[in-house]
Design a protein around this motif. Structure first.
Motif, PDB file in Angstrom:
ATOM      1  N   ARG A  50       0.827  -1.218   0.000  1.00  0.00           N
ATOM      2  CA  ARG A  50       0.000   0.000   0.000  1.00  0.00           C
ATOM      3  C   ARG A  50       0.855   1.259   0.000  1.00  0.00           C
ATOM      4  N   ASN A  51       1.799   1.320   0.939  1.00  0.00           N
ATOM      5  CA  ASN A  51       2.619   2.524   1.045  1.00  0.00           C
ATOM      6  C   ASN A  51       3.521   2.689  -0.166  1.00  0.00           C
ATOM      7  N   GLU A  52       3.958   1.599  -0.750  1.00  0.00           N
ATOM      8  CA  GLU A  52       4.757   1.702  -1.977  1.00  0.00           C
ATOM      9  C   GLU A  52       3.923   2.315  -3.098  1.00  0.00           C
ATOM     10  N   LYS A  53       2.689   1.875  -3.233  1.00  0.00           N
ATOM     11  CA  LYS A  53       1.789   2.424  -4.259  1.00  0.00           C
ATOM     12  C   LYS A  53       1.590   3.928  -4.051  1.00  0.00           C
ATOM     13  N   ILE A  54       1.357   4.320  -2.805  1.00  0.00           N
ATOM     14  CA  ILE A  54       1.141   5.732  -2.485  1.00  0.00           C
ATOM     15  C   ILE A  54       2.413   6.534  -2.753  1.00  0.00           C
ATOM     16  N   ALA A  55       3.562   5.998  -2.352  1.00  0.00           N
ATOM     17  CA  ALA A  55       4.834   6.697  -2.549  1.00  0.00           C
ATOM     18  C   ALA A  55       5.123   6.899  -4.038  1.00  0.00           C
ATOM     19  N   LYS A  56       4.873   5.889  -4.840  1.00  0.00           N
ATOM     20  CA  LYS A  56       5.102   6.018  -6.289  1.00  0.00           C
ATOM     21  C   LYS A  56       4.162   7.053  -6.891  1.00  0.00           C
ATOM     22  N   HIS A  57       2.904   7.044  -6.464  1.00  0.00           N
ATOM     23  CA  HIS A  57       1.952   8.057  -6.926  1.00  0.00           C
ATOM     24  C   HIS A  57       2.445   9.459  -6.568  1.00  0.00           C
ATOM     25  N   LEU A  58       2.862   9.633  -5.325  1.00  0.00           N
ATOM     26  CA  LEU A  58       3.321  10.937  -4.856  1.00  0.00           C
ATOM     27  C   LEU A  58       4.569  11.383  -5.605  1.00  0.00           C
ATOM     28  N   ALA A  59       5.512  10.468  -5.820  1.00  0.00           N
ATOM     29  CA  ALA A  59       6.734  10.816  -6.552  1.00  0.00           C
ATOM     30  C   ALA A  59       6.403  11.235  -7.986  1.00  0.00           C
ATOM     31  N   ASP A  60       5.480  10.538  -8.627  1.00  0.00           N
ATOM     32  CA  ASP A  60       5.061  10.915  -9.990  1.00  0.00           C
ATOM     33  C   ASP A  60       4.389  12.284  -9.981  1.00  0.00           C
ATOM     34  N   TYR A  61       3.541  12.512  -8.991  1.00  0.00           N
ATOM     35  CA  TYR A  61       2.824  13.780  -8.876  1.00  0.00           C
ATOM     36  C   TYR A  61       3.806  14.946  -8.690  1.00  0.00           C
ATOM     37  N   LEU A  62       4.743  14.782  -7.772  1.00  0.00           N
ATOM     38  CA  LEU A  62       5.721  15.831  -7.496  1.00  0.00           C
ATOM     39  C   LEU A  62       6.705  15.996  -8.645  1.00  0.00           C
ATOM     40  N   MET A  79      -6.188   9.600  -2.233  1.00  0.00           N
ATOM     41  CA  MET A  79      -5.164  10.038  -3.180  1.00  0.00           C
ATOM     42  C   MET A  79      -5.229  11.550  -3.396  1.00  0.00           C
ATOM     43  N   LEU A  80      -6.415  12.129  -3.300  1.00  0.00           N
ATOM     44  CA  LEU A  80      -6.525  13.590  -3.371  1.00  0.00           C
ATOM     45  C   LEU A  80      -5.857  14.232  -2.153  1.00  0.00           C
ATOM     46  N   ARG A  81      -5.988  13.612  -0.990  1.00  0.00           N
ATOM     47  CA  ARG A  81      -5.308  14.127   0.208  1.00  0.00           C
ATOM     48  C   ARG A  81      -3.793  14.011   0.055  1.00  0.00           C
ATOM     49  N   VAL A  82      -3.329  12.927  -0.573  1.00  0.00           N
ATOM     50  CA  VAL A  82      -1.897  12.754  -0.842  1.00  0.00           C
ATOM     51  C   VAL A  82      -1.430  13.858  -1.798  1.00  0.00           C
ATOM     52  N   ASP A  83      -2.216  14.117  -2.834  1.00  0.00           N
ATOM     53  CA  ASP A  83      -1.873  15.185  -3.781  1.00  0.00           C
ATOM     54  C   ASP A  83      -1.816  16.543  -3.074  1.00  0.00           C
ATOM     55  N   ARG A  84      -2.762  16.787  -2.163  1.00  0.00           N
ATOM     56  CA  ARG A  84      -2.760  18.054  -1.418  1.00  0.00           C
ATOM     57  C   ARG A  84      -1.507  18.180  -0.563  1.00  0.00           C
ATOM     58  N   LEU A  85      -1.096  17.083   0.064  1.00  0.00           N
ATOM     59  CA  LEU A  85       0.157  17.088   0.825  1.00  0.00           C
ATOM     60  C   LEU A  85       1.296  17.484  -0.110  1.00  0.00           C
ATOM     61  N   GLY A  86       1.334  16.889  -1.295  1.00  0.00           N
ATOM     62  CA  GLY A  86       2.353  17.243  -2.290  1.00  0.00           C
ATOM     63  C   GLY A  86       2.289  18.708  -2.669  1.00  0.00           C
ATOM     64  N   ASP A  87       1.074  19.230  -2.824  1.00  0.00           N
ATOM     65  CA  ASP A  87       0.918  20.650  -3.170  1.00  0.00           C
ATOM     66  C   ASP A  87       1.498  21.553  -2.085  1.00  0.00           C
ATOM     67  N   TYR A  88       1.270  21.194  -0.825  1.00  0.00           N
ATOM     68  CA  TYR A  88       1.815  21.986   0.286  1.00  0.00           C
ATOM     69  C   TYR A  88       3.345  21.964   0.257  1.00  0.00           C
ATOM     70  N   VAL A  89       3.907  20.805  -0.031  1.00  0.00           N
ATOM     71  CA  VAL A  89       5.360  20.697  -0.099  1.00  0.00           C
ATOM     72  C   VAL A  89       5.882  21.583  -1.237  1.00  0.00           C
ATOM     73  N   LEU A  90       5.291  21.466  -2.399  1.00  0.00           N
ATOM     74  CA  LEU A  90       5.727  22.282  -3.552  1.00  0.00           C
ATOM     75  C   LEU A  90       5.579  23.774  -3.267  1.00  0.00           C
ATOM     76  N   LYS A  91       4.435  24.158  -2.704  1.00  0.00           N
ATOM     77  CA  LYS A  91       4.199  25.574  -2.406  1.00  0.00           C
ATOM     78  C   LYS A  91       5.236  26.117  -1.430  1.00  0.00           C
ATOM     79  N   SER A  92       5.629  25.295  -0.462  1.00  0.00           N
ATOM     80  CA  SER A  92       6.603  25.728   0.538  1.00  0.00           C
ATOM     81  C   SER A  92       7.982  25.978  -0.072  1.00  0.00           C
ATOM     82  N   LEU A  93       8.242  25.400  -1.229  1.00  0.00           N
ATOM     83  CA  LEU A  93       9.548  25.534  -1.862  1.00  0.00           C
ATOM     84  C   LEU A  93       9.616  26.689  -2.853  1.00  0.00           C
ATOM     85  N   LYS A  94       8.497  27.318  -3.113  1.00  0.00           N
ATOM     86  CA  LYS A  94       8.475  28.402  -4.106  1.00  0.00           C
ATOM     87  C   LYS A  94       8.682  29.755  -3.472  1.00  0.00           C
TER      88      LYS A  94
END
Length: 145
Positions: free
Chosen positions: A13-25, A130-145
């Motif tokens: 499960r966590n591998e699937k989520i991690a791969k999704h998040l890495a692709d998203y980011l 997965m939308l919550r995972v994407d939102r987490l990714g968005d927060y990470v990206l936003k923090s770096l800009k």
């Protein structure tokens, strides 16, 4: 922007989520994806952001395979490295997602800068998760800009 997504997975499960998040980011940043057992805690400050993903084992423990990494975090100065934590667990356990809490506390204690609320997912992620995972990714990206 250089981001590390590091994870530990027993059921996949966590591998699937991690791969999704890495692709998203990866659409907006340079992303390294690796298992926690292959991650050197002392190199985390080389990244602009770090995302840690873990399942919770047994009576709410950090998984055995992640224990060395977790313990090494106590000796690391993240120098305000941005971070987020997530993980899949089961709500049937009294200690649902406790490893997520432990990693969050440890990264905060290591002088990291938490940029998103931690995300706990009940078992297999659904579309909303997965939308919550994407939102987490968005927060990470936003923090770096």
């Amino acid at each position: 922007m250089k981001i590390l997504v590091t994870y530990i997975s027993m059921s996949g499960r966590n591998e699937k989520i991690a791969k999704h998040l890495a692709d998203y980011l990866g659409k907006e940043a340079d992303v390294d994806l690796e298992q926690i057992v292959d991650t050197d805690a002392y190199s985390l400050s080389d990244y602009d952001a770090v995302i840690v993903e873990s399942y919770t084992y047994g009576d709410g423990q950090v998984p055995d395979e992640a224990q060395d990494f977790y313990e090494d975090l106590a000796d690391v100065d993240l120098k305000r490295t941005k971070f987020a934590v997530l993980g899949s667990s089961s709500k049937t356990h009294i200690h649902f997602g406790r490893a997520v809490d432990y990693f969050t506390m440890q990264l905060n204690s290591s002088n990291g800068e938490q940029v998103s609320d931690s995300v706990k997912i009940n078992e297999d992620p659904d579309e909303d998760d997965m939308l919550r995972v994407d939102r987490l990714g968005d927060y990470v990206l936003k923090s770096l800009k």
